[in-house]
Design a protein around this motif. Structure first.
Motif, short mmCIF file in Angstrom:
data_model
loop_
_atom_site.label_atom_id
_atom_site.label_comp_id
_atom_site.label_asym_id
_atom_site.label_seq_id
_atom_site.Cartn_x
_atom_site.Cartn_y
_atom_site.Cartn_z
N SER A 170 -5.18 -14.51 2.00
CA SER A 170 -6.52 -13.95 2.21
C SER A 170 -7.42 -15.10 2.62
O SER A 170 -7.97 -15.83 1.78
CB SER A 170 -7.01 -13.27 0.94
OG SER A 170 -8.14 -12.45 1.24
N GLU A 172 0.80 -12.43 0.04
CA GLU A 172 -0.44 -12.20 0.80
C GLU A 172 -1.17 -13.52 1.01
O GLU A 172 -1.16 -14.38 0.13
CB GLU A 172 -1.38 -11.24 0.06
CG GLU A 172 -2.65 -10.90 0.84
CD GLU A 172 -3.58 -9.99 0.07
OE1 GLU A 172 -3.75 -8.84 0.51
OE2 GLU A 172 -4.09 -10.42 -0.98
N MET A 180 -1.53 -15.14 -2.61
CA MET A 180 -0.97 -14.41 -3.76
C MET A 180 0.53 -14.61 -3.73
O MET A 180 1.16 -14.55 -2.66
CB MET A 180 -1.32 -12.93 -3.69
CG MET A 180 -2.79 -12.63 -3.87
SD MET A 180 -3.10 -11.17 -4.88
CE MET A 180 -2.16 -9.94 -4.01
N PHE A 207 -5.49 -0.78 -5.46
CA PHE A 207 -6.48 -1.50 -4.64
C PHE A 207 -7.87 -0.88 -4.81
O PHE A 207 -8.87 -1.58 -4.95
CB PHE A 207 -6.09 -1.52 -3.16
CG PHE A 207 -7.16 -2.18 -2.33
CD1 PHE A 207 -7.87 -1.47 -1.38
CD2 PHE A 207 -7.50 -3.50 -2.55
CE1 PHE A 207 -8.91 -2.07 -0.66
CE2 PHE A 207 -8.53 -4.12 -1.85
CZ PHE A 207 -9.23 -3.40 -0.90
N TYR A 239 -8.94 -12.76 -7.40
CA TYR A 239 -7.54 -12.44 -7.07
C TYR A 239 -6.63 -12.58 -8.28
O TYR A 239 -5.41 -12.50 -8.16
CB TYR A 239 -7.08 -13.32 -5.90
CG TYR A 239 -7.80 -12.94 -4.63
CD1 TYR A 239 -9.03 -13.51 -4.33
CD2 TYR A 239 -7.28 -11.98 -3.79
CE1 TYR A 239 -9.73 -13.12 -3.19
CE2 TYR A 239 -7.97 -11.59 -2.64
CZ TYR A 239 -9.20 -12.16 -2.36
OH TYR A 239 -9.88 -11.77 -1.25
N GLY A 285 -13.70 -4.83 5.81
CA GLY A 285 -12.91 -5.01 4.60
C GLY A 285 -12.36 -6.41 4.40
O GLY A 285 -11.75 -6.69 3.38
N ILE A 292 -9.17 -2.30 -7.83
CA ILE A 292 -9.58 -3.69 -7.62
C ILE A 292 -11.01 -3.75 -7.08
O ILE A 292 -11.83 -4.55 -7.51
CB ILE A 292 -8.60 -4.40 -6.66
CG1 ILE A 292 -7.26 -4.69 -7.35
CG2 ILE A 292 -9.19 -5.70 -6.10
CD1 ILE A 292 -6.18 -5.23 -6.40
N THR A 339 -9.98 -7.62 6.09
CA THR A 339 -8.54 -7.58 6.38
C THR A 339 -8.14 -8.61 7.43
O THR A 339 -6.99 -9.06 7.46
CB THR A 339 -8.14 -6.15 6.80
OG1 THR A 339 -8.59 -5.26 5.77
CG2 THR A 339 -6.65 -6.01 6.98
N THR A 374 -5.04 -6.89 -10.42
CA THR A 374 -4.48 -7.53 -9.22
C THR A 374 -3.03 -7.95 -9.47
O THR A 374 -2.19 -7.84 -8.58
CB THR A 374 -5.32 -8.76 -8.82
OG1 THR A 374 -6.69 -8.38 -8.74
CG2 THR A 374 -4.88 -9.31 -7.47
N ASN A 409 -6.15 -11.42 6.10
CA ASN A 409 -4.73 -11.29 5.75
C ASN A 409 -3.81 -11.72 6.89
O ASN A 409 -2.60 -11.77 6.72
CB ASN A 409 -4.41 -9.83 5.40
CG ASN A 409 -5.10 -9.36 4.14
OD1 ASN A 409 -5.41 -8.17 4.02
ND2 ASN A 409 -5.36 -10.24 3.20
N PHE A 411 -1.08 -4.90 -8.99
CA PHE A 411 -1.07 -4.60 -7.55
C PHE A 411 0.00 -5.45 -6.87
O PHE A 411 0.79 -4.96 -6.06
CB PHE A 411 -2.46 -4.92 -7.00
CG PHE A 411 -2.65 -4.84 -5.51
CD1 PHE A 411 -2.89 -6.00 -4.77
CD2 PHE A 411 -2.65 -3.63 -4.85
CE1 PHE A 411 -3.10 -5.94 -3.40
CE2 PHE A 411 -2.86 -3.56 -3.47
CZ PHE A 411 -3.08 -4.72 -2.76
N TYR A 433 -14.07 -8.84 -8.33
CA TYR A 433 -13.76 -8.65 -6.90
C TYR A 433 -15.01 -8.17 -6.15
O TYR A 433 -15.29 -6.98 -6.05
CB TYR A 433 -12.61 -7.65 -6.72
CG TYR A 433 -12.10 -7.61 -5.30
CD1 TYR A 433 -12.53 -6.62 -4.43
CD2 TYR A 433 -11.26 -8.59 -4.81
CE1 TYR A 433 -12.12 -6.59 -3.11
CE2 TYR A 433 -10.83 -8.58 -3.49
CZ TYR A 433 -11.26 -7.58 -2.65
OH TYR A 433 -10.85 -7.57 -1.34
N TYR A 455 0.80 -1.24 0.00
CA TYR A 455 0.00 0.00 0.00
C TYR A 455 0.82 1.27 0.00
O TYR A 455 0.65 2.15 0.88
CB TYR A 455 -1.00 -0.03 1.16
CG TYR A 455 -1.95 -1.20 1.03
CD1 TYR A 455 -1.69 -2.40 1.69
CD2 TYR A 455 -3.08 -1.11 0.23
CE1 TYR A 455 -2.53 -3.48 1.53
CE2 TYR A 455 -3.94 -2.19 0.07
CZ TYR A 455 -3.66 -3.37 0.73
OH TYR A 455 -4.48 -4.45 0.56
#
Ligand code: AVJ
Length: 327
Positions: free
Chosen positions: A289, A287, A257, A47, A211, A166, A50, A168, A218, A171, A221, A56, A39
């Motif tokens: 997820s 990553e 990812m 993002f 993804y 989100g 995305i 998150t 992505t 993650n 990203f 997504y 980020y």
């Protein structure tokens, strides 16, 4: 009405954390790096792109659930204090803030990005002139006790809503999740509540395109991470030597990812005086997820001392919002 900005992170927080993550993650096998390094400005813009992709669905699904249930969630928790972990742009939070009980409500945004915090707080102060906005630059994996223990966030008043949206939470590794959930639990009093956004387990036919989208956003990203390392640590990654991969790890119920080296290559990190060797086809995980079931969430939140007090999904049952109470 302006906003209050508090900085709990040392100036070089980001640099020293990045160095540590590279020294820990890239000398080990398999090579891994945490997703927070995606980020930078470009990464944040990618993002946002995305979240608008047809493949997504999480952001749209979460917003739809929030819009359909915000009144019940906020009135149910009687939240005069809303505290958001990893608030980012605070865009989706507006759906909750629109339901705030009245003047004098307090919104505390917690994020590692100062620019995101200030941008969001300035915009919120305009839209909600009667709202007290507190922007806290902090790492929710380190500063939960400080923030949730602070009378400024309503400690001891009851009726606080801590939100982690989100998806998150996905993650984080299981161990990191239990530490975070225990930290939230320790910071809550009876009468407070915890609102969690979590993506749900579903067919890889839906998850993999989310993804690894057709437009390649992505992929960009993910590959942008190499530019972040080149710029911030003087590395000499050649992005054309790496390819984006999204893999469904069914055993761990998570998307992984990765960046795959298309040929044998050696990367030099000038600032770390470090050379990292990649074999042909070697993959660096950038990553995880994780995807959840209601049972899995109840188990993890239960272990942290929470009891269920609300469960909402989108009509397709792809994403969940859940409300938890300290027990
Ligand atoms: C940051 C957790 C919302 O894992 O779905 C999006 C980040 N990674 N596409 C996720 C992400 C690849 C996203 N969250």
């Amino acid at each position: 009405m302006a906003y209050r900005f508090t900085d709990l992170l040392p100036e070089d927080f980001s640099d020293s954390a990045l160095r540590r993550d590279v020294l820990d993650g890239l000398v080990d096998r398999p090579k891994t790096l945490p997703p927070k390094w995606f980020y930078d400005k470009t990464g944040s813009e990618l993002f946002e792109e995305i979240t608008r992709l047809p493949e997504y669905y999480p952001t749209r699904s979460e917003r739809a659930i929030l819009q359909a249930n915000a009144a019940g969630i906020v009135s149910g928790s009687g939240a005069r204090h809303l505290i958001e972990l990893g608030s980012g742009s605070s865009e989706k939070t507006r759906v909750l803030l629109d339901q705030r009980p009245g003047p004098g409500s307090v919104y505390t945004a917690l994020d590692v990005s100062e620019s995101a915090l200030r941008q969001a707080a300035e915009a919120l102060a305009v839209t909600y002139p009667d709202l007290v906005v507190q922007a806290v630059r902090a790492d929710f994996e380190q500063h939960l006790a400080t923030v949730l223990g602070d009378p400024l966030t309503g400690r001891g008043e009851g009726g606080r809503l801590v939100a982690f949206l989100g998806g998150t939470i996905g993650n984080l590794e299981p161990q990191e999740r239990s530490v975070l959930l225990a930290g939230v639990r320790a910071g809550l009093d009876p009468g407070d509540a915890f609102l969690l956004g979590a993506d749900l387990v579903k067919s890889p036919q839906v998850l993999l395109p989310a993804y690894d989208d057709a437009a390649g956003v992505t992929a960009a990203f993910n590959l942008n991470l190499l530019q972040v390392l080149n710029r911030r640590l003087g590395a000499d990654f050649d992005a054309s030597e790496f390819a984006h991969r999204a893999v469904w790890n069914s055993g761990q119920a998570r998307i992984e990812m990765r960046l795959r080296a298309s040929r044998r290559t050696s990367v030099r990190f000038a600032d770390l005086d470090l050379a990292v060797e990649f074999g042909e086809g070697e993959e660096m995980r950038t990553e995880i997820s994780s995807k959840f079931t209601a049972e899995r969430l109840e188990e993890e939140l239960g272990q942290a001392g929470f009891g269920p007090d609300g469960w909402w999904t989108d009509p397709e049952g792809r994403y969940s919002l859940s409300l938890w109470r300290p027990v």
